[in-house]
Each structure stands twice: as structure tokens, then as C-alpha cells.
Design a protein around this motif. Structure first.
Motif, short mmCIF file in Angstrom:
data_model
loop_
_atom_site.label_atom_id
_atom_site.label_comp_id
_atom_site.label_asym_id
_atom_site.label_seq_id
_atom_site.Cartn_x
_atom_site.Cartn_y
_atom_site.Cartn_z
N MET A 1 0.85 -1.17 0.00
CA MET A 1 0.00 0.00 0.00
C MET A 1 0.90 1.23 0.00
SD MET A 1 -2.85 1.22 2.79
CE MET A 1 -3.97 -0.10 2.44
N ALA A 2 0.54 2.20 -0.78
CA ALA A 2 1.30 3.45 -0.85
C ALA A 2 1.15 4.24 0.45
CB ALA A 2 0.83 4.29 -2.03
N LYS A 3 2.15 4.98 0.80
CA LYS A 3 2.14 5.78 2.03
C LYS A 3 2.09 7.26 1.67
CE LYS A 3 2.75 2.28 4.80
NZ LYS A 3 1.90 1.91 5.89
N VAL A 4 1.50 8.05 2.55
CA VAL A 4 1.41 9.49 2.37
C VAL A 4 1.93 10.15 3.64
CG1 VAL A 4 -0.18 11.42 2.05
CG2 VAL A 4 -0.60 9.27 0.87
N ASN A 5 2.76 11.14 3.49
CA ASN A 5 3.24 11.91 4.64
C ASN A 5 2.51 13.24 4.69
OD1 ASN A 5 5.23 10.05 5.49
ND2 ASN A 5 6.58 10.74 3.85
N ILE A 6 1.98 13.57 5.87
CA ILE A 6 1.28 14.84 6.05
C ILE A 6 1.75 15.48 7.35
CG2 ILE A 6 -0.77 14.16 4.75
CD1 ILE A 6 -2.12 13.63 7.46
N SER A 7 1.55 16.76 7.46
CA SER A 7 1.88 17.47 8.69
C SER A 7 0.58 17.86 9.39
CB SER A 7 2.66 18.75 8.37
OG SER A 7 3.89 18.43 7.78
N LEU A 8 0.54 17.60 10.70
CA LEU A 8 -0.63 17.95 11.50
C LEU A 8 -0.17 18.70 12.74
CD1 LEU A 8 -2.56 14.58 11.40
CD2 LEU A 8 -3.16 16.66 10.18
N ASP A 9 -1.06 19.50 13.28
CA ASP A 9 -0.79 20.21 14.52
C ASP A 9 -0.55 19.19 15.63
OD1 ASP A 9 -0.96 22.80 16.14
OD2 ASP A 9 -2.44 21.50 17.13
N ALA A 10 0.53 19.36 16.39
CA ALA A 10 0.91 18.40 17.43
C ALA A 10 -0.18 18.24 18.48
CB ALA A 10 2.22 18.81 18.07
N GLU A 11 -0.82 19.32 18.89
CA GLU A 11 -1.88 19.23 19.89
C GLU A 11 -3.05 18.40 19.39
OE1 GLU A 11 -3.10 22.99 21.50
OE2 GLU A 11 -1.03 23.65 21.81
N LEU A 12 -3.37 18.54 18.12
CA LEU A 12 -4.44 17.76 17.52
C LEU A 12 -4.09 16.28 17.56
CD1 LEU A 12 -7.11 17.72 15.86
CD2 LEU A 12 -5.68 17.94 13.83
N VAL A 13 -2.89 15.94 17.21
CA VAL A 13 -2.47 14.54 17.18
C VAL A 13 -2.44 13.96 18.59
CG1 VAL A 13 -0.61 12.95 16.58
CG2 VAL A 13 -1.20 14.81 15.02
N VAL A 14 -1.95 14.72 19.56
CA VAL A 14 -1.93 14.24 20.94
C VAL A 14 -3.35 13.98 21.43
CG1 VAL A 14 -1.39 14.87 23.32
CG2 VAL A 14 0.29 15.28 21.52
N GLU A 15 -4.26 14.87 21.09
CA GLU A 15 -5.67 14.70 21.47
C GLU A 15 -6.23 13.40 20.87
OE1 GLU A 15 -9.28 16.00 23.32
OE2 GLU A 15 -7.34 17.01 23.36
N VAL A 16 -5.92 13.14 19.62
CA VAL A 16 -6.38 11.92 18.97
C VAL A 16 -5.75 10.70 19.62
CG1 VAL A 16 -6.33 10.60 16.80
CG2 VAL A 16 -6.89 13.03 16.76
N MET A 17 -4.48 10.78 19.96
CA MET A 17 -3.80 9.67 20.61
C MET A 17 -4.47 9.33 21.94
SD MET A 17 0.16 10.67 19.80
CE MET A 17 0.86 9.46 20.91
N VAL A 18 -4.81 10.35 22.72
CA VAL A 18 -5.46 10.14 24.01
C VAL A 18 -6.85 9.53 23.81
CG1 VAL A 18 -6.43 11.31 26.03
CG2 VAL A 18 -4.15 11.94 25.19
#
Length: 66
Positions: A1-18
């Protein structure tokens, strides 16, 4: 499967991780995307079922009233 690299706001990603309960930013975003896709498929299936029922109801001959 092909991969895509994107940039996201760190706070947003931490919120999703939690919220997702995962320790990896990659896994957290993947969980959210997969859930979004699954939700779309469930919605499509529900709409298709409703339309199928409506078509069956409309196709049945109506009994005479009176």
C-alpha cells in the motif's frame, strides 16, 4: 500500500492519541481515518436499506379503502 506523509498540529495529534488510546501518532491518525471510512460505509448501507424498503412499499398494490 502506498504511504502518504502529512503534517498535523501536534496538539491535535496528541488529542487523537489520548482519545484513541494509542501511543503512536501514526496509529492514532490511522484509527481515526479507518473509523471515518467505516462510518461512511455504515451510513451508505443504512440509506440503501431504507430506499429498498421504500421501493418495496411503493411497489405493493394498495388495498381498496372504503
Amino acid at each position: 500500500m502506498a504511504k502518504v506523509n502529512i503534517s498535523l498540529d501536534a496538539e491535535l495529534v496528541v488529542e487523537v492519541m489520548v482519545l484513541a488510546g494509542v501511543g503512536s501518532p501514526q496509529d492514532a491518525v490511522e484509527v481515526v481515518v479507518r473509523d471515518y471510512i467505516a462510518r461512511g460505509h455504515r451510513t451508505e448501507a443504512r440509506i440503501e436499506l431504507q430506499e429498498h424498503r421504500r421501493r418495496e412499499t411503493e411497489a405493493k398494490p394498495q388495498e381498496p379503502q372504503g
